[in-house]
Design an enzyme around this catalytic site. Structure first.
Site, PDB file in Angstrom:
ATOM      1  N   LYS B  82       0.771  -1.046  -0.082  1.00 20.23           N
ATOM      2  CA  LYS B  82      -0.029   0.129   0.014  1.00 20.23           C
ATOM      3  C   LYS B  82       0.784   1.190  -0.030  1.00 20.23           C
ATOM      4  O   LYS B  82       0.234   2.399  -0.153  1.00 20.23           O
ATOM      5  CB  LYS B  82      -0.824   0.006   1.099  1.00 20.23           C
ATOM      6  CG  LYS B  82      -1.868  -0.883   1.042  1.00 20.23           C
ATOM      7  CD  LYS B  82      -3.033  -0.841   0.134  1.00 20.23           C
ATOM      8  CE  LYS B  82      -4.321  -1.994   0.300  1.00 20.23           C
ATOM      9  NZ  LYS B  82      -5.292  -1.337  -0.597  1.00 20.23           N
ATOM     10  N   SER B 299      -3.226 -12.387   3.348  1.00 15.48           N
ATOM     11  CA  SER B 299      -3.613 -12.147   2.134  1.00 15.48           C
ATOM     12  C   SER B 299      -2.422 -12.852   1.044  1.00 15.48           C
ATOM     13  O   SER B 299      -2.884 -13.233  -0.043  1.00 15.48           O
ATOM     14  CB  SER B 299      -3.954 -10.868   1.604  1.00 15.48           C
ATOM     15  OG  SER B 299      -2.578  -9.828   1.875  1.00 15.48           O
TER      16      SER B 299
END
Lengths: 98, 341
Positions: B82, B299
């Site tokens: 991110k 994830s």
């Protein structure tokens, strides 16, 4: 079932398709295991989302009784009584709901 | 102009210009001397390693002609992939005058982009406020606060959709106070991956990549990397990974059929969609830690599960493949979960 009254159960958004969209339902039982059986009787299919085949809570699910994680109490054997509030929350990244 | 109104091409050009100016990080850029004024945290973003998973591939029974690689995004300074979209979003907002002195950057997050914004807010000097579901871990909230950002918690029973709704309401109620970054609608998010992650993968595999496997959250990674790779070679297969069901524990990923679908998502980009069970994602994350000594988050476990399924299909067809899975973050932020229990 040795229920002595109703317990309020808070349902997370992804499981509300089982409860007709309700975010808060009532269930009976004297332990978390019995409470989940009660939920299954009212909302068929919801049990498998919360517990494994052996009845233990799925790894990514946290169940709280009055804000306390039952993993730190007696797991599915944790006792509940009328007036308690039980929350079912996916463990996004652990965390707690106090 | 609203973020959602920025055309993809325009945002991409902006990010490409930024990349030309600041590079994607790394010492080579510093030696060039052109970006001496950039903060260290900004310089360290991007140019992450691509790691071969030889031992893991053998462990899951893959033949030598099916290669498995992992893009190690946890090596970014904020600890996750991110950092890339956060930098692009912030750069664009500063350049376009959306994030002006006195304004607060606002977004909803389950953690990682919040950490990235908080890091950039500290490094570049703007305040950050984040709406995080209350059931996000204490370590996440603590990390965000460590950088000096403010945390607003949203209803844990409403999940990430609830956090989005809460942030939208705050932004609508106080338009003068906030720059609402809106990672789900901001074209800079996929544009960052088009400009940096995609070219890195193409170069690191010498153009040999045959499959790209990534989870869908905001979907920015798949949209940006996917578009770049398809432009290089339409033969590259894009495999999107989602939780198999709406009630799941794969941090950062969305079950799109039941989620607020991000505005940046284009369903036509992925060639294939795979549903991954939470338990399988956890199992693959643990397996990677034990076989390769790589400590990754949930994830990444899901991306690995998708990559292994893709790899076994290729092996079954006797088809050589170079499969890259993207690892969004490391395992440290999950220590309070049952992932490692």
């Amino acid at each position: 079932m040795s229920t002595t009254g109703t317990v309020t159960v808070l349902i997370p958004a992804p499981l509300r398709r089982f409860t007709g969209g309700e975010s808060k339902v009532s269930s009976g039982g004297s332990s978390i295991a019995e409470l989940i059986d009660g939920l299954e009787a009212s909302y068929p299919g919801i049990r498998d989302k919360i517990v494994e085949d052996d009845g233990e809570i799925r790894r990514f699910v946290n169940v709280f009784v009055n804000g306390q994680n039952v993993r730190k109490l007696d797991g599915v054997a944790t006792q509940v009584k009328a007036g308690d509030e039980v929350g079912i929350v996916p463990a996004m990244a652990g965390g707690s709901v106090a | 102009m609203l973020n959602s109104e920025i055309g993809d091409g325009q945002a991409t050009q902006m990010v490409l210009r930024q990349r030309d100016r600041i590079g994607t990080g790394g010492l080579g850029e510093v030696r060039g001397g052109s970006i001496a004024a950039e903060p260290a945290a900004v310089l360290a973003i991007g140019q992450t390693p691509l790691l071969p998973l030889h031992q893991f591939a053998r462990r899951v029974g893959l033949p030598d002609f099916v290669e498995l690689w992992l893009k190690a995004e946890w090596t970014n300074p904020g600890g996750s992939v991110k950092d890339r979209p956060a930098l692009a979003i912030v750069r664009h907002a500063l350049a376009e005058g959306h994030l002006t002195p006195g304004k607060v950057l606002l977004d909803s997050t389950s953690g990682n982009i919040g950490i990235a914004y908080a890091m950039l807010g500290a490094a570049l000097g703007f305040p950050v406020e984040l709406v995080i579901p209350e059931n996000a871990s204490d370590e996440r909230k603590a990390m965000v606060r460590a950088y000096g950002a403010t945390v607003v918690t949203s209803d844990p029973y409403e999940g990430s959709n609830g956090a989005i709704v809460h942030a939208r309401r705050l932004a609508a109620d106080h338009p003068d106070r906030y720059f609402y970054a809106d990672q789900y609608s901001n074209a800079c998010n996929p544009a960052a991956h088009f400009a940096t992650t995609g070219p890195e993968l193409w170069s690191q595999t010498n153009g040999r990549i045959t499959h790209f496997v990534a989870g869908l959250g905001t979907t920015g990674t798949m949209m940006g990397v996917g578009r770049f790779l398809k432009r290089q070679s339409p033969l590259v297969s894009l495999v999107a990974v989602q939780p198999a069901e709406s009630f799941h524990g794969i941090e950062g990923l969305k079950h799109l059929p039941t989620a607020i679908v991000p505005a940046i998502y284009d369903a036509a980009i992925p060639d294939e969609q795979l549903g991954i069970e939470t338990e399988d994602a956890y199992a693959f994350a643990r397996e990677l830690a034990r076989t390769e000594g790589l400590f990754v988050g949930t994830s990444t476990g899901a991306a690995l599960a998708g990559a292994v399924r893709t790899a076994r299909d290729a092996a079954g067809r006797d088809e050589p493949a170079v499969i890259v899975a993207l690892a969004p973050d490391g395992g440290g932020k999950y220590l309070s979960t049952e992932l490692w229990g």
